[in-house]
Design a protein around this motif. Structure first.
Motif, short mmCIF file in Angstrom:
data_model
loop_
_atom_site.label_atom_id
_atom_site.label_comp_id
_atom_site.label_asym_id
_atom_site.label_seq_id
_atom_site.Cartn_x
_atom_site.Cartn_y
_atom_site.Cartn_z
N TYR A 38 0.84 -1.20 0.00
CA TYR A 38 0.00 0.00 0.00
C TYR A 38 0.87 1.25 0.00
O TYR A 38 1.94 1.28 0.62
N THR A 39 0.41 2.28 -0.70
CA THR A 39 1.13 3.55 -0.77
C THR A 39 0.17 4.67 -0.43
O THR A 39 -0.91 4.78 -1.01
N ALA A 40 0.57 5.50 0.52
CA ALA A 40 -0.20 6.69 0.88
C ALA A 40 0.45 7.91 0.23
O ALA A 40 1.65 8.16 0.43
N GLU A 41 -0.34 8.64 -0.54
CA GLU A 41 0.18 9.77 -1.30
C GLU A 41 -0.65 11.01 -0.99
O GLU A 41 -1.89 10.98 -1.06
N ARG A 42 0.02 12.08 -0.66
CA ARG A 42 -0.69 13.34 -0.44
C ARG A 42 -1.03 13.97 -1.78
O ARG A 42 -0.15 14.15 -2.65
N LEU A 43 -2.31 14.33 -1.97
CA LEU A 43 -2.76 14.84 -3.26
C LEU A 43 -2.79 16.36 -3.32
O LEU A 43 -2.67 16.94 -4.40
N THR A 44 -3.01 17.02 -2.18
CA THR A 44 -3.09 18.48 -2.17
C THR A 44 -1.82 19.07 -1.55
O THR A 44 -1.21 18.48 -0.67
N LYS A 45 -1.48 20.25 -2.04
CA LYS A 45 -0.33 20.98 -1.51
C LYS A 45 -0.80 21.85 -0.34
O LYS A 45 -2.00 22.07 -0.17
N PRO A 46 0.13 22.38 0.45
CA PRO A 46 -0.27 23.37 1.46
C PRO A 46 -0.88 24.60 0.79
O PRO A 46 -0.49 24.98 -0.32
N ASN A 47 -1.83 25.22 1.46
CA ASN A 47 -2.43 26.43 0.93
C ASN A 47 -1.39 27.54 0.82
O ASN A 47 -0.43 27.60 1.59
N GLN A 48 -1.60 28.42 -0.14
CA GLN A 48 -0.77 29.62 -0.20
C GLN A 48 -1.10 30.50 0.99
O GLN A 48 -2.21 30.47 1.52
N PRO A 49 -0.15 31.30 1.44
CA PRO A 49 -0.38 32.15 2.62
C PRO A 49 -1.63 33.01 2.47
O PRO A 49 -1.84 33.65 1.45
N GLY A 50 -2.49 32.96 3.51
CA GLY A 50 -3.68 33.79 3.50
C GLY A 50 -4.80 33.28 2.62
O GLY A 50 -5.82 33.96 2.46
N GLN A 51 -4.64 32.09 2.03
CA GLN A 51 -5.66 31.58 1.12
C GLN A 51 -6.03 30.13 1.49
O GLN A 51 -5.24 29.44 2.13
N ASN A 52 -7.19 29.74 1.08
CA ASN A 52 -7.57 28.32 1.12
C ASN A 52 -7.72 27.85 -0.32
O ASN A 52 -8.78 27.42 -0.75
N ASP A 53 -6.64 27.94 -1.06
CA ASP A 53 -6.71 27.62 -2.49
C ASP A 53 -6.68 26.13 -2.76
O ASP A 53 -7.16 25.68 -3.80
N GLN A 54 -6.15 25.34 -1.82
CA GLN A 54 -6.06 23.89 -2.00
C GLN A 54 -7.13 23.15 -1.21
O GLN A 54 -7.70 22.16 -1.66
N ILE A 55 -7.37 23.64 0.00
CA ILE A 55 -8.27 22.93 0.90
C ILE A 55 -8.74 23.89 1.98
O ILE A 55 -8.02 24.81 2.37
N GLY A 56 -9.99 23.72 2.41
CA GLY A 56 -10.49 24.52 3.53
C GLY A 56 -10.21 23.79 4.84
O GLY A 56 -9.40 22.86 4.89
N GLU A 57 -10.86 24.22 5.91
CA GLU A 57 -10.76 23.50 7.18
C GLU A 57 -11.46 22.16 6.98
O GLU A 57 -12.68 22.10 6.94
N PRO A 58 -10.71 21.07 6.81
CA PRO A 58 -11.31 19.83 6.30
C PRO A 58 -12.48 19.33 7.16
O PRO A 58 -12.38 19.27 8.39
N HIS A 59 -13.57 18.98 6.46
CA HIS A 59 -14.72 18.50 7.22
C HIS A 59 -15.49 17.39 6.53
O HIS A 59 -16.43 16.84 7.11
#
Length: 838
Positions: A306-327
């Motif tokens: 099994y391989t776990a891979e992160r799909l999203t990058k960290p958000n740019q400063p001051g933005q939620n361009d990749q992901i919001g507060e995950p829910h």
């Protein structure tokens, strides 16, 4: 023992370097026999000739081990002591070989003469069984012969004390998979074997809970995850002794090893074992696989596949361009993953907590889409929600916001998305009340943007927002296109000492915020429930038959009900799932805060999972776990305990109740756990009230524990045989229920099996398998599990919340866990009787 037993030859061991030279020379002779026997059927003559080099043999080759001539060698030498199980074992294996379907029959040769491993005729056997073993029974040449046999595609079955054989050989230790601990119980004890693999031919027809006597071995190192464990012994069912392995105690396993196939079972330590029908069934399946008569998957539970891979990058400063507060997340049939952000922003954004400020709690509930075709994330839209009011105590923080997402069953055609949220525009700052709603929106497929003007409000209801917490939020569909909506009890965690949330006193402008009898225990309130509705094309809904109430109950002087309620008595069910094959509903909810049970007030905090097969009352705030009651409290002095609640006939006598007084009986839950352990239970008095004394507690599920704990219910996996995906999880996991916790230390992250006879009736799960090395934990792993679902590609998609609260941060991410373990073995073309191919 038949013949003179070998004695341990410590002083005669050949140094490793010299043994390797001897082995290379012997390989040439043995490979000749193996090629002619058909074990190396996939090797070309040129390759075989190259392997033989300058060595050759003039011995006549045996008949190929296939067709009507499938053969098994039973080796039973021991350097330690004679074993009474030899005759019983040989007799059983011979009986297995000559009975059953003709396609799986074989002949048996038994010997205690180790020289067979230096004879070319070894290649004429489909599998080799080590029946007893113990000590150093093979010299260097003989071990080299066995090693070459396995490398040439041979099969191996080790039984019980075979794990003690060749104690100086790392290679043989790998072939077995584990070595016995120094301390092992010697008595025959009856124990429960949990049969977790429901597909391997050695286990698929065995009982889920297999009760049998044997001598049970402990292991120096637990092999699970390195080998494919097919069965475990439950240590709570016997006395494992000082060398106990704990909740995960493997007893039978298999693996593809060094070119061949290896199966080992620690069972078979008594002569009587070989007379058992179920044990013979177990051996038959193992022999059929190792002999290349049938195929089986012995790779599915091996962590390295099994391989776990992160799909999203960290958000740019001051933005939620990749992901919001995950829910929460949901997957579309085209492979896209839709994830929602509750409403919190990164830590640079101010949080307004002043109720005089019209901006109080204003946040953005965001919908992001990850596209597998581009491996990129886009923002589909956002809703202005009451959901950015975090941190601090119960009167400052809040868990409202964008809480749930589901795609319409025909989303590919209509683009409809259902969102469960708290609109900021509908809050009342004076009364500190808000409106929760479930609405349908349309995604513009040309722009990939959410059309906010398309909103159709299906359902709305009031929630208090003066005090935190418990908003719930999960949604799921069943096979009849009914939509399930999970709502939290909208109740404060304080004011009851961490026990039942039933303090009727605290209120804000007449609305109680610390009495869950107003919400979860109230038949006329939609909070603390799992609702079930049938959305209609025009944006309205109808009520399916079989809900807990019809909405027309008016007994007891005009008390009311809501017909949308399917399940009542839940605290904070953030995650729910429906298995479309069975329409069983799976849910999990967080418990209260008490760190220990109280003989005055009741159980400690129990986080809960439930498999639900019909409408019912799951207890909160009256009872938890397996119907363990809390103590009642009421005005004028809620600090004084009253009587214990009756789980079979609970009454809602709260002054804050506007529903029925007499409630449906409580249904016991499937899994519950506290900081002390899994499924705490206590002795009960004549009235069925537990003692709640810590020293008298018993833990029915040894594989889980809490501490800081917050359940995150997961899906039931269903294997899609028609899928051509190269990353889908294997069928081994089919029908298993994934249960996890927000935290990643002692808390659960497991795949469990339930008994179909007791599921939905409070029956405990019968088996659990740890997933923490497949879904990695720790700082650089998926540390704070927020949601997890399988996609159409059969991969598992997971949200990591991040490392803060009420924010998105650099660790907030969408992950994918894929499988690349390959097909079942042996390959269909390598089966010795092609008609048995599976």
């Amino acid at each position: 023992m038949r013949g003179e037993p070998h004695r341990e030859r410590v002083g005669s061991r050949v140094p490793t370097r010299r043994r390797r030279r001897i082995r290379h020379a012997w390989t040439a002779c043995l490979v000749t026999g193996a090629v002619s026997a058909g074990l190396l059927s996939g090797v070309s003559p040129a390759t075989a000739e190259s392997a033989l080099g300058r060595f050759s043999t003039t011995l006549s080759p045996p008949s190929p081990p296939g067709g009507d001539d499938v053969r098994v060698l039973v080796f039973h030498a021991s350097a330690t002591e004679e074993s009474p199980v030899v005759d019983a074992g040989i007799e059983a294996i011979e009986a297995i070989g000559r009975t059953g379907p003709a396609a799986t029959r074989f002949t048996v040769e038994a010997t205690d003469d180790a020289s067979v491993f230096t004879e070319p005729r070894l290649g004429g056997f489909n599998a080799v069984v080590f029946l007893t073993g113990g000590g150093d029974v093979l010299d260097a040449d003989q071990e080299a012969g066995l090693e070459t046999y396995i490398e040439s595609g041979g099969g191996f079955l080790g039984l019980h004390d075979a794990a003690r054989t060749e104690p100086y050989s790392d290679w043989f230790g790998g072939l077995i998979g584990a070595r016995p601990a120094k301390t092992n119980p010697t008595a025959v004890q009856r124990a429960v074997v949990e049969v977790g693999d429901r597909q391997h031919p050695a286990t698929k027809t065995l009982p889920l809970e297999w009760k049998r006597p044997d001598k049970w071995l402990n292991w120096t190192t637990n092999p699970s995850g390195v080998v494919h464990t097919v069965a475990r012994v439950r240590e709570s069912s016997y006395q494992p002794g000082a060398g106990a392995n704990g909740a995960d105690h493997p007893v039978s396993w298999c693996r593809d090893y060094d070119g061949g196939r290896s199966f080992y079972t620690a069972m078979g330590g008594t002569a009587d074992s070989y007379q058992e029908t179920d044990f013979r069934t177990h051996l038959r399946g193992a022999l059929n696989w190792t002999s290349r008569l049938v195929r089986a998957d012995c790779q599915a539970a091996i962590n390295a596949n099994y391989t776990a891979e992160r799909l999203t990058k960290p958000n740019q400063p001051g933005q939620n361009d990749q992901i919001g507060e995950p829910h929460g997340l949901v997957t579309a049939k085209d492979g896209r993953v839709f994830s929602i952000g509750r409403g919190g922003a990164d830590s640079s954004k101010p949080v307004v907590t002043d109720w005089n400020d019209p901006e109080i709690g204003k946040g953005q509930g965001e919908i992001h889409i990850w596209d597998p075709k581009t491996n990129q994330v886009s923002l589909a839209g956002s809703l202005t929600v009451f959901g950015n009011k975090g941190g601090g105590d119960e009167l400052v923080k809040n868990e409202e916001g964008l809480l749930g997402i589901e795609l319409d069953p025909r989303f590919e055609d209509n683009g409809w998305i259902y969102l469960h949220y708290t609109p900021h525009s509908r809050i009342d700052r004076n009364t500190r009340m808000a409106e929760r709603r479930v609405s349908r929106f349309t995604l513009n497929r040309a722009t990939n943007k959410l059309d906010l003007s398309s909103e159709k409000i299906l359902l709305k209801w009031p929630v208090q927002i003066h005090s935190c917490c418990h908003a719930g939020g999960g949604m799921a569909w069943d096979s009849k296109d009914n939509l399930y909506i999970a709502t939290g009890d909208n109740n404060s965690s304080q004011f009851s000492g961490g026990y039942s949330g039933n303090n009727p006193e605290p209120n804000y402008k007449g609305v109680s915020f610390a009495d869950a009898r107003r919400t979860a225990g109230n038949t006329n309130n939609l909070n603390g429930k799992i609702l079930r509705i049938h959305p209609e094309q025009d944006g309205t809904y109808t009520l399916p038959e079989g809900n807990l109430f019809t909405g027309e109950e008016t007994a007891e002087g005009g008390g009311k009900t809501r017909g949308e309620i399917y399940v009542m008595g839940v605290r904070n069910p953030a995650r729910i799932d429906v298995d479309l094959k069975t329409d069983t509903l799976y849910a999990g909810w967080v418990g209260p805060d008490a760190g220990a049970p109280s003989a005055t007030w009741g159980p400690a905090k129990y986080d809960t999972f439930a498999a639900i097969t019909e409408a019912g009352n799951h207890g909160w705030p009256y009872c938890m776990g397996n119907k363990q009651p809390y103590r009642d409290r009421n005005l004028p002095d809620p600090t004084k305990p009253l009587g214990w609640y009756d789980c079979d006939a609970p009454k809602n006598e709260s002054p804050n109740n506007d529903g029925l007084v007499n409630l449906p009986p409580v249904t016991g839950n499937t899994i519950w756990y506290s900081p002390q352990g899994g499924a705490p239970d206590f002795p009960r008095d004549a009235n069925g009230v537990p003692s709640y004394k810590q020293e008298e507690s018993k833990y029915l599920l040894s594989w889980l524990k809490g501490g800081g704990q917050a359940t995150m219910n997961g899906p039931v996996y269903r294997f899609d045989e028609s899928s051509t995906s190269t990353v889908k999880w294997p069928s081994y996991w089919d029908g298993k229920w994934f249960v996890g916790d927000f935290y990643d230390q002692d808390q659960p992250r497991h795949a469990v099996l339930t008994d179909p006879r007791t599921v939905g009736k409070g029956g405990l799960p019968v088996h659990a398998e740890n997933l923490k090395k497949i879904i990695p934990v720790g700082t650089n792993g998926i540390r704070n599990l927020m949601d997890w679902k399988f996609g159409p590609d059969g991969a598992l998609y997971v949200l990591d919340y991040g490392r803060g609260f009420f924010t998105s941060d650099a660790r907030s991410a969408l992950w994918r866990v894929t499988y690349r373990g390959g097909q079942a073995t042996p390959a269909a073309a390598d089966l010795v009787r092609k008609e048995t191919a599976q």
